[in-house]
Design a protein around this motif. Structure first.
Motif, short mmCIF file in Angstrom:
data_model
loop_
_atom_site.label_atom_id
_atom_site.label_comp_id
_atom_site.label_asym_id
_atom_site.label_seq_id
_atom_site.Cartn_x
_atom_site.Cartn_y
_atom_site.Cartn_z
N ASN A 33 -8.63 25.37 11.45
CA ASN A 33 -9.96 26.52 11.66
C ASN A 33 -10.38 26.16 13.24
OD1 ASN A 33 -12.82 27.00 11.18
ND2 ASN A 33 -11.59 28.21 9.84
N ASP A 384 -4.35 36.38 10.87
CA ASP A 384 -6.12 36.01 10.30
C ASP A 384 -5.85 34.53 9.43
OD1 ASP A 384 -8.12 36.17 8.80
OD2 ASP A 384 -7.73 38.09 8.16
N ARG A 386 -7.72 33.23 7.77
CA ARG A 386 -8.25 33.17 6.41
C ARG A 386 -7.06 32.83 5.51
NH1 ARG A 386 -12.16 38.34 6.24
NH2 ARG A 386 -10.15 39.15 7.64
N TRP A 387 -5.90 33.26 5.72
CA TRP A 387 -4.72 32.83 4.69
C TRP A 387 -4.52 31.58 4.68
CZ3 TRP A 387 -3.81 36.91 2.35
CH2 TRP A 387 -3.88 38.34 2.57
N ASP A 389 -7.16 29.23 5.84
CA ASP A 389 -8.30 28.96 5.31
C ASP A 389 -8.62 28.71 3.82
OD1 ASP A 389 -9.30 28.13 8.05
OD2 ASP A 389 -10.56 29.82 8.15
N ALA A 390 -7.89 29.36 3.13
CA ALA A 390 -8.17 29.70 1.72
C ALA A 390 -7.78 28.23 1.07
CB ALA A 390 -7.19 30.62 0.96
N ALA A 396 -14.64 27.44 3.76
CA ALA A 396 -14.03 28.79 3.39
C ALA A 396 -15.11 29.34 2.40
CB ALA A 396 -12.75 28.87 3.30
N TYR A 447 0.11 33.90 7.20
CA TYR A 447 -0.64 33.62 8.49
C TYR A 447 0.13 34.60 9.71
CZ TYR A 447 -2.86 31.70 12.54
OH TYR A 447 -3.54 31.53 13.67
N PHE A 454 -6.87 40.53 4.64
CA PHE A 454 -6.96 39.47 3.96
C PHE A 454 -7.59 39.86 2.60
CE2 PHE A 454 -9.66 36.07 2.39
CZ PHE A 454 -8.98 35.01 2.28
N LYS A 729 -13.54 42.14 4.84
CA LYS A 729 -13.04 40.78 5.16
C LYS A 729 -12.03 40.56 6.34
CE LYS A 729 -11.44 40.44 0.92
NZ LYS A 729 -11.97 41.94 0.40
#
Length: 842
Positions: A33, A384, A386-387, A389-390, A396, A447, A454, A729
């Protein structure tokens, strides 16, 4: 201990000892991140120190028992320090930002001592491994059965608890409608994941459901049952590492807020996770039967292969609209990670049966053919984070895990990954490495190659691998402590670890996520699932004040997402769809209103305000739409209802003419240009203004969105949102306080152009406020829109023929509104009106 054996350099053992910290280093650099970017240099230095120390250690001749014991002690102490850091963050005792570099050093110390421990203990661990093979310690079957029964009961209880507290989100409505039409008319139209529609219909029939929310209640029950049952195959998958890992994994799944949240939705994801987990057990056994082939296994191999093949055919060719296709990626990943972690056995098999190599290549080619049927797979130039980061990023917001806290330990997941890898290598538990590999590979695939916006539900299938890896790390933490010879110290270490883990994996988080569900800030997405659950009960209460016969027969209805609810509760022949992505949406509404005497327009917050500019949310205003007076008559729970005709009182003197005027032009996003426009704080009583946005031509997805959002203290924030606006998002945002005055302020944006992103600089009063990148839309063309909210004053918007210099920018920003709106800043920098494309000259 055999000192002579210890003195020999073992390159394979050394490579395996440095693998965990190297793998973690790669994860950090590729998938880390951005909040951890400040530690990149420190991380690199620490990694270099670890590699040099481990290389020097490998050449130590005849390491003494004292050295090995000290390394083991330091490794155990480093584990406690890492857990203590996570506890301190969870209890908000220390702020992770202030001690982040120290926290990283503690993590890397674990990497150093763990690397040394793997190498120096190789002979001790080998002896223990052989002893474990001869005398495996297992719990009695009756106690395992009792534990799994309790875990299933806990899982089912938490999934059933407050089942109706959260109303449906958009996709649930389709299955409810399908179940109703199946029971009443014998058919349904919604073809996605028909298994869910059939299950909803069955349970609605068993529960004698009538109204919409009764269907919702009974339709959610199958998912809760299957979500709880999924703990059983997860146990058996974890058991391939150890019995303790299986029990930890089953319990983590039972208590996962994310897994619980998804189980309580009428969607296919929990159904298919349960099916895929069963097939994972079947598939792993199939691989092992092939690798260690014995007479009598042929029937199992053929039968299992047919079942796996049937599942893939069903996923890609029958239920092709659902997400079951991810099963192909999971089987391919499992095959690859198994080959990597069981290399010797695989090589021996290929030497005996060379045809298997060609079959493997053919199978991989077949997988590529199948995966190409997924329309959202491609080389994603706008990845992205966030894929990943989940799973990797403890801070997150979506989705919620067991360790959710206001002050999360950003390196805690990295520490757990280290534990899973160190333990798997030290204790010859290859499946621990395979599961950890799998969840990283699948997250990376999303990702780099998944091109849709996302949302946590798409990557939910990776949670089982994540749970197995985390459970393995917990098991190994206690397993490392078993090597302490002193009983008192061993119990003390394991007890302290248990207390720390109980604080970090706080069971209260699970309960609060259900009893007091939290929503993501400014997004109204449920944190457990990332879905928008619009409360529909309040709308029904509001509609009850009108005559049902008139709603069904006289009033014209326009709806954004509430049509399924209305069809269920009212006998309405037709409801007009509000197409929020369509640029002509307001013109369509004009025509519908013009052609009808009275009616209701029922819109949701996201489609009317958040994602697109819709209609003003002000009950004091009378809007002129389609030649009729239209007024906002309901605004609760993210639902806005507008009425016209007999549904509102006669118009007052205050009339706001709401016409659709748009200034637009085409611009080549591959070429540089600058954007400059004026913005001022909105009038009193206006919650949010959207003075400017840029959208693509093809599908009306915003590329740039400018918002002025009112704060609780009455001030405003200027927000520049960029990236795809199809989903809140799926964007990035720059924000800063905006002057709360009546003065127009000049905003200028630079566009550099090009496929790889466009650096934007936003300035206010001459001060740059942020630099970032805007992903360029795949189409080369885009349209500029000026919304009607600022129609009377937006004439000060300026689009120059060339990029302005810093001095010219300063002049604009300093002189501001005193300038003639059409005055050029220089002879060769004329304002173009209407907008028009230009070539940038150096």
């Amino acid at each position: 201990m055999n000192q002579e054996a210890s003195s020999a350099l073992s390159i394979p053992t050394w490579l395996s000892s440095v693998f965990p910290i190297t793998f973690l280093f790669l994860i950090y650099w590729v998938l880390g991140n951005q909040l951890l970017e400040n530690d990149q240099i420190l991380f690199s230095v620490c990694y270099g120190v670890v590699m040099m120390a481990s290389l020097g250690m490998a050449f130590i001749k005849k390491p003494s028992d004292t050295l090995i014991n000290w390394v083991n002690r330091l490794f155990l102490w480093s584990i406690l320090f890492n857990l203590a850091c996570a506890v301190g963050s969870a209890l908000d005792v220390i702020n992770w930002i202030s001690y982040q570099p120290v926290r990283l050093i503690i993590l890397m110390a674990t990497g150093l001592f763990g690397t040394m421990a793997v190498y120096l203990n190789r002979h001790r661990d080998e002896q223990r491994f052989q002893q474990d093979l001869q005398t495996p310690s297992r719990l009695p079957q009756w106690s395992v059965f009792l534990l799994l029964t309790v875990i299933f009961g806990v899982a089912l209880y938490f999934r059933w608890l407050y089942l109706d507290m959260i109303d449906t989100f958009r996709d649930e409505d389709h299955h409810i409608t399908g179940a109703r039409t199946l029971l009443t008319a014998g058919y349904f139209e919604y073809q996605r994941a028909k298994l869910v529609t059939y299950s909803t219909a069955l349970f609605a029939w068993l529960g004698h459901a009538v109204d919409f929310h009764e269907y919702m209640h009974w339709g959610r029950i199958p998912g809760t049952i299957l979500g709880a049952l999924a703990a059983i195959p997860i146990y058996f998958l974890g058991k391939r590492i150890s019995q303790g890992t299986g029990i930890f994994a089953a319990f983590l799944w039972a208590m996962s807020p994310w897994a619980i949240g998804v189980s309580r939705n009428i969607r296919e994801h929990t159904y298919y996770v349960f099916i895929i987990l069963l097939f994972m057990l079947l598939f792993l056994t199939l691989i092992e039967k092939i690798v260690h082939y014995k007479k009598g296994d042929l029937g199992y191999i053929i039968g299992s292969s047919i079942l796996v093949f049937a599942l893939l055919v069903y996923s890609f060719f029958i239920d092709r609209f659902s997400t079951l296709k991810v099963s192909g990626a999971i089987f391919a990943t499992l095959t690859g990670t198994y080959v990597l972690t069981h290399g010797k056995a695989i090589l021996d098999l290929i030497k005996r049966n060379k045809i298997l190599l060609f079959l493997g290549v053919g199978g991989f080619a077949g997988f590529l053919v199948l995966i190409n049927r997924v329309k959202f797979i491609g080389l994603n130039n706008t990845t992205d984070i966030r894929w990943t980061d989940a799973f990797l990023f403890s801070g997150a917001q979506l989705p919620v895990h067991w360790w959710q806290a206001d002050n999360p330990d950003m390196y805690f997941v990295y520490f757990l990954i280290l534990m899973a890898l160190f333990g798997g290598i030290r204790f010859r538990k290859n499946m621990s490495v395979a599961y950890t590999f799998s969840f990283i590979l699948i997250a990376s695939a999303f990702y780099f190659f998944f091109t849709r916006y996302f949302t946590p539900r798409y990557i939910f299938y990776n949670l089982s691998f994540f749970v197995l890896s985390i459970a393995a790390s917990i098991y190994f933490i206690f397993r490392f402590g078993k090597n302490i010879s002193n009983r008192f110290l061993r119990w003390g270490f394991q007890g302290l670890c248990a207390i720390f883990l109980l604080v970090i994996f706080n069971p209260q988080n699970t309960y609060l996520s259900l009893a007091e569900p939290q929503y993501a800030q400014n997004d109204f997405a449920l944190k457990t699932t990332g879905e928008f659950h619009n409360e529909k009960r309040q709308l029904l209460f509001f509609l009850n004040q009108f005559e049902k016969e008139k709603i069904e027969n006289e009033y014209t209805i326009i709806s954004s997402i509430y049509e399924q609810l209305l069809y269920h509760n009212y006998d309405i022949e037709c409801i007009h769809k509000y197409k929020y992505k369509d640029r002509r949406r307001k013109k369509d509404v004009d025509k519908i209103v013009q052609d009808s005497k009275s009616g209701l327009m029922i819109l949701d917050f996201h489609r009317n305000q958040k994602w697109r500019v819709g209609f003003p949310v002000d009950t004091s205003k009378i809007l002129k739409i389609g030649g009729k007076d239209v007024q906002l008559i309901f605004n609760q729970q993210l639902c806005q209802v507008y009425g016209w005709g007999e549904l509102i009182e006669p118009p007052s003197d205050q009339v706001d003419l709401e016409e659709t005027y748009v200034t637009e032009t085409e611009a080549n996003l591959m070429h540089p240009f600058s954007l400059s426009f004026w913005v001022k704080a909105p009038q009193i009583g206006v919650e949010q203004e959207n003075p400017f946005y840029i959208t693509s031509v093809d599908d009306d997805i915003n590329l740039i969105n400018v918002l002025l959002e009112k704060q609780l203290d009455g001030t405003h924030n200027f927000m520049l949102k960029y990236g795809s606006m199809l989903d809140e998002k799926d964007q990035e945002m720059l924000t800063f306080p905006f002057p709360n005055d009546t003065t127009w302020h000049h905003i200028v944006m630079y566009q550099a152009g090009g496929f790889k992103g466009s650096p934007y600089q936003v300035a206010l009063d001459g001060v740059p406020k942020g630099v970032s990148k805007l992903p360029v839309h795949r189409l080369e063309r885009g349209e500029f829109y000026i919304t009607n909210d600022y129609l009377d004053n937006i004439k000060n918007f300026k689009y120059y023929e060339r990029a302005l210099s810093r001095e010219e920018m300063q002049t604009l920003l300093k002189e501001g509104i005193e300038l003639d709106p059409y005055a050029p800043i220089a002879e060769d920098a004329k304002i173009v009106n209407p907008l028009y494309e230009f070539e940038y000259e150096e």
